[in-house]
Design a protein around this motif. Structure first.
Motif, short mmCIF file in Angstrom:
data_model
loop_
_atom_site.label_atom_id
_atom_site.label_comp_id
_atom_site.label_asym_id
_atom_site.label_seq_id
_atom_site.Cartn_x
_atom_site.Cartn_y
_atom_site.Cartn_z
N ASP A 72 -5.22 0.70 3.32
CA ASP A 72 -5.69 0.59 1.94
C ASP A 72 -5.76 1.98 1.34
OD1 ASP A 72 -5.96 -2.16 1.92
OD2 ASP A 72 -8.00 -2.11 2.68
N ILE A 73 -5.16 2.14 0.17
CA ILE A 73 -5.17 3.42 -0.55
C ILE A 73 -6.27 3.32 -1.61
CG2 ILE A 73 -3.84 5.01 -1.96
CD1 ILE A 73 -2.26 4.76 0.47
N VAL A 74 -7.16 4.28 -1.62
CA VAL A 74 -8.29 4.27 -2.54
C VAL A 74 -8.12 5.41 -3.53
CG1 VAL A 74 -10.79 4.44 -2.73
CG2 VAL A 74 -9.76 3.33 -0.75
N MET A 75 -8.37 5.12 -4.80
CA MET A 75 -8.27 6.14 -5.84
C MET A 75 -9.42 7.12 -5.68
SD MET A 75 -7.96 5.76 -9.94
CE MET A 75 -9.21 4.53 -10.03
N VAL A 76 -9.11 8.42 -5.67
CA VAL A 76 -10.13 9.45 -5.54
C VAL A 76 -10.67 9.82 -6.91
CG1 VAL A 76 -10.52 11.84 -4.85
CG2 VAL A 76 -9.10 10.36 -3.46
N ASN A 92 -5.84 9.70 -1.88
CA ASN A 92 -5.50 10.23 -0.57
C ASN A 92 -4.50 9.31 0.09
OD1 ASN A 92 -7.16 12.46 -0.73
ND2 ASN A 92 -8.91 11.38 0.13
N GLY A 93 -3.44 9.88 0.64
CA GLY A 93 -2.42 9.11 1.31
C GLY A 93 -2.80 8.80 2.75
N PRO A 94 -1.93 8.12 3.48
CA PRO A 94 -2.22 7.79 4.88
C PRO A 94 -2.36 9.03 5.76
CG PRO A 94 -0.07 6.91 4.21
CD PRO A 94 -0.68 7.57 3.02
N ASP A 95 -1.83 10.16 5.32
CA ASP A 95 -1.95 11.42 6.06
C ASP A 95 -3.17 12.24 5.61
OD1 ASP A 95 -1.07 12.05 3.56
OD2 ASP A 95 0.72 13.12 4.21
N PRO A 98 -4.05 14.86 -0.52
CA PRO A 98 -4.20 14.35 -1.89
C PRO A 98 -2.84 14.24 -2.60
CG PRO A 98 -4.91 16.63 -1.76
CD PRO A 98 -4.55 16.21 -0.37
N TYR A 99 -2.59 13.10 -3.21
CA TYR A 99 -1.38 12.84 -3.98
C TYR A 99 -1.79 12.55 -5.42
CZ TYR A 99 1.11 12.30 0.44
OH TYR A 99 1.65 12.53 1.67
N THR A 100 -0.91 12.89 -6.36
CA THR A 100 -1.21 12.67 -7.78
C THR A 100 0.03 12.17 -8.51
OG1 THR A 100 -2.82 14.46 -7.76
CG2 THR A 100 -2.03 13.75 -9.91
N TRP A 101 -0.10 11.02 -9.19
CA TRP A 101 0.90 10.59 -10.17
C TRP A 101 0.43 11.12 -11.51
CZ3 TRP A 101 5.66 8.81 -9.86
CH2 TRP A 101 6.07 8.14 -8.72
N GLN A 102 1.32 11.78 -12.22
CA GLN A 102 0.95 12.40 -13.49
C GLN A 102 2.15 12.33 -14.44
OE1 GLN A 102 -0.46 16.34 -12.85
NE2 GLN A 102 -0.53 16.85 -15.02
N ILE A 103 1.86 12.19 -15.73
CA ILE A 103 2.92 12.17 -16.74
C ILE A 103 3.27 13.61 -17.10
CG2 ILE A 103 3.56 11.46 -19.08
CD1 ILE A 103 3.16 9.05 -17.42
N LEU A 104 4.54 13.97 -16.92
CA LEU A 104 5.06 15.28 -17.35
C LEU A 104 6.30 15.03 -18.20
CD1 LEU A 104 4.84 17.45 -14.10
CD2 LEU A 104 3.34 17.50 -16.07
N PHE A 151 6.08 4.65 0.75
CA PHE A 151 4.83 5.10 0.15
C PHE A 151 5.05 5.42 -1.33
CE2 PHE A 151 2.09 8.80 -0.82
CZ PHE A 151 0.85 8.18 -0.72
N ILE A 152 6.13 6.10 -1.65
CA ILE A 152 6.43 6.46 -3.04
C ILE A 152 6.65 5.21 -3.89
CG2 ILE A 152 8.18 7.54 -4.53
CD1 ILE A 152 8.49 9.69 -2.33
N VAL A 153 7.44 4.27 -3.39
CA VAL A 153 7.75 3.06 -4.15
C VAL A 153 6.49 2.23 -4.39
CG1 VAL A 153 8.99 0.86 -4.10
CG2 VAL A 153 10.17 2.96 -3.47
N VAL A 154 5.67 2.05 -3.37
CA VAL A 154 4.46 1.24 -3.50
C VAL A 154 3.47 1.89 -4.46
CG1 VAL A 154 2.46 0.33 -2.26
CG2 VAL A 154 4.73 0.12 -1.26
N THR A 155 3.26 3.20 -4.34
CA THR A 155 2.31 3.86 -5.25
C THR A 155 2.86 3.93 -6.67
OG1 THR A 155 3.09 6.08 -4.64
CG2 THR A 155 1.19 5.19 -3.42
N PHE A 156 4.19 4.04 -6.82
CA PHE A 156 4.78 4.04 -8.16
C PHE A 156 4.52 2.70 -8.86
CE2 PHE A 156 8.50 2.66 -10.68
CZ PHE A 156 8.29 3.46 -11.79
N VAL A 157 4.73 1.61 -8.14
CA VAL A 157 4.50 0.29 -8.73
C VAL A 157 3.03 0.13 -9.11
CG1 VAL A 157 4.52 -2.19 -8.27
CG2 VAL A 157 6.47 -0.78 -7.58
N SER A 158 2.13 0.59 -8.26
CA SER A 158 0.70 0.51 -8.56
C SER A 158 0.35 1.36 -9.78
CB SER A 158 -0.12 0.97 -7.35
OG SER A 158 -1.49 0.91 -7.64
#
Length: 177
Positions: A72-76, A92-95, A98-104, A151-158
């Protein structure tokens, strides 16, 4: 690596290589989105490609299916309370990094924020081709993200489902008349 979206809706599409080979399928039913990866089955070559679920997204959680153990990935931090239209989504990813999706520049970009931010992927919107050449929407995976494509595809869809497509300024949300 580029994964083209068959339909411009990241929550209901096929992601395929530029050669047309389907790599992922995203299905959204009421309440839940399921992301499946297509792969060749090693023991049964005659069966062709097999679909396996790599992630699930619902209104309250993101679950990554990795090595038989769902994660389960939880938003920080993210910023449900901030009025910024280009709000980032940090988790936080499985490792435990910290990961961040951001609009640039009007495109969502995924960064891993270990010591210095390293871009892993970027989504590029479709173009109609009125001024420049037309193109399909695609998810561009950078070399640093090749080993974590699921991981990238799943978090992108979310991110698309919960943080990006729900914003009133997004092109997929036409104004009410």
């Amino acid at each position: 690596m580029e994964l083209c979206l068959r339909h411009n809706d990241p929550t209901q599409t096929l992601l395929m290589t530029p050669d047309g080979i389907v790599m992922y399928q995203v299905n959204t039913a009421p309440g839940q989105t399921t992301i499946s990866r297509f792969e060749n089955h090693a023991q049964r070559l005659s069966t062709g490609r097999v679909s396996c679920v790599v992630g699930e997204v619902d209104s309250s959680r993101l679950r990554l299916h990795d090595n038989e153990i769902p994660i389960d990935i939880v938003m920080v931090s993210g910023a449900e309370d901030i009025e910024n239209v280009d709000r980032p989504w940090t988790f936080n990813g499985p490792d435990d990094k910290p990961y961040t999706w951001q609009i640039l520049f009007r495109s969502p970009v995924l960064f891993v924020s270990d010591n210095a931010p390293v871009p892993l992927a970027r989504y590029r919107q479709a173009k109609l081709g009125i001024i420049s050449r037309s193109r399909r929407a695609f998810l561009e995976i950078f070399p640093a993200g090749i080993n974590v494509i699921d991981f990238i595809v799943v978090t992108f869809v979310s991110y698309a489902k919960h943080h990006w497509l729900n914003e009133p300024h997004h092109e997929s949300n036409p104004p009410a008349i």
